[in-house]
Design a protein around this motif. Structure first.
Motif, mmCIF file in Angstrom:
data_model
loop_
_atom_site.group_PDB
_atom_site.id
_atom_site.type_symbol
_atom_site.label_atom_id
_atom_site.label_comp_id
_atom_site.label_asym_id
_atom_site.label_seq_id
_atom_site.Cartn_x
_atom_site.Cartn_y
_atom_site.Cartn_z
ATOM 1 N N VAL A 69 0.045 15.683 -3.968
ATOM 2 C CA VAL A 69 0.799 14.504 -3.535
ATOM 3 C C VAL A 69 0.376 14.058 -2.138
ATOM 4 O O VAL A 69 0.101 12.875 -1.893
ATOM 5 N N LEU A 70 0.314 14.981 -1.195
ATOM 6 C CA LEU A 70 -0.045 14.620 0.174
ATOM 7 C C LEU A 70 -1.453 14.033 0.245
ATOM 8 O O LEU A 70 -1.699 13.065 0.971
ATOM 9 N N GLY A 71 -2.367 14.579 -0.535
ATOM 10 C CA GLY A 71 -3.733 14.050 -0.567
ATOM 11 C C GLY A 71 -3.794 12.616 -1.068
ATOM 12 O O GLY A 71 -4.530 11.786 -0.529
ATOM 13 N N MET A 72 -3.004 12.310 -2.103
ATOM 14 C CA MET A 72 -2.984 10.945 -2.634
ATOM 15 C C MET A 72 -2.395 9.968 -1.626
ATOM 16 O O MET A 72 -2.898 8.852 -1.455
ATOM 17 N N ALA A 92 -5.566 5.969 4.296
ATOM 18 C CA ALA A 92 -6.944 5.840 4.779
ATOM 19 C C ALA A 92 -7.539 4.516 4.300
ATOM 20 O O ALA A 92 -8.338 3.887 5.009
ATOM 21 N N ALA A 93 -7.141 4.083 3.108
ATOM 22 C CA ALA A 93 -7.605 2.791 2.603
ATOM 23 C C ALA A 93 -7.118 1.649 3.485
ATOM 24 O O ALA A 93 -7.834 0.656 3.684
ATOM 25 N N GLY A 104 3.209 10.051 -7.738
ATOM 26 C CA GLY A 104 4.013 10.432 -8.887
ATOM 27 C C GLY A 104 3.198 10.742 -10.116
ATOM 28 O O GLY A 104 3.713 11.312 -11.087
ATOM 29 N N MET A 105 1.930 10.400 -10.097
ATOM 30 C CA MET A 105 1.075 10.637 -11.260
ATOM 31 C C MET A 105 0.256 11.916 -11.157
ATOM 32 O O MET A 105 -0.461 12.262 -12.095
ATOM 33 N N VAL A 106 0.328 12.620 -10.025
ATOM 34 C CA VAL A 106 -0.464 13.837 -9.853
ATOM 35 C C VAL A 106 0.463 15.039 -9.725
ATOM 36 O O VAL A 106 1.673 14.894 -9.587
ATOM 37 N N THR A 162 0.807 -1.213 0.000
ATOM 38 C CA THR A 162 0.000 0.000 0.000
ATOM 39 C C THR A 162 0.848 1.276 0.000
ATOM 40 O O THR A 162 0.545 2.194 -0.765
ATOM 41 N N PRO A 163 1.903 1.414 0.818
ATOM 42 C CA PRO A 163 2.725 2.624 0.705
ATOM 43 C C PRO A 163 3.403 2.757 -0.665
ATOM 44 O O PRO A 163 3.533 3.865 -1.193
ATOM 45 N N GLY A 164 3.812 1.650 -1.254
ATOM 46 C CA GLY A 164 4.389 1.699 -2.592
ATOM 47 C C GLY A 164 3.388 2.194 -3.616
ATOM 48 O O GLY A 164 3.712 3.002 -4.497
ATOM 49 N N LEU A 165 2.158 1.733 -3.484
ATOM 50 C CA LEU A 165 1.095 2.198 -4.372
ATOM 51 C C LEU A 165 0.803 3.670 -4.127
ATOM 52 O O LEU A 165 0.520 4.421 -5.071
#
Length: 99
Positions: free
Chosen positions: A44-47, A53-54, A37-39, A28-31
């Protein structure tokens, strides 16, 4: 009051569930960093927070639903598990009420 009986739990099955849980928690942290990296940099912090949270939501879902699906006795001819140990009550490794 029902009698308590000892129930055999296969240690290999339990170890496999623990290994799979650890792999998901490490994934999960890797994801989160992949999605970050895609936003744009301001998001970044929100993603990252959404990914963590998931983890919290999945952990609560495991306690409420997943435990009984993994460790409770089969119901419906093996298609589903019962809800006798929903919420991690009455672990089968210690004892289980016989009917």
């Amino acid at each position: 009051m029902p009698l308590l009986t000892e129930v055999h739990v296969d240690p290999g099955d339990t170890a496999w569930v623990i290994v799979c849980t650890a792999l998901v928690l490490l994934m999960t942290p890797g994801l989160a960093f992949f999605y970050a990296g895609m936003v744009r940099s301001r998001h970044v912090l929100g993603m990252i927070m959404q990914s963590f949270a998931a983890i919290a939501v999945v952990s609560v879902t495991w306690v409420v639903v997943g435990y009984s699906l993994a460790f409770d006795q089969d119901a419906g001819g093996g298609w589903s598990a019962g809800s006798g140990s929903s919420g991690c009550t009455g672990p089968r490794s210690v004892c289980r009420a016989s009917t």
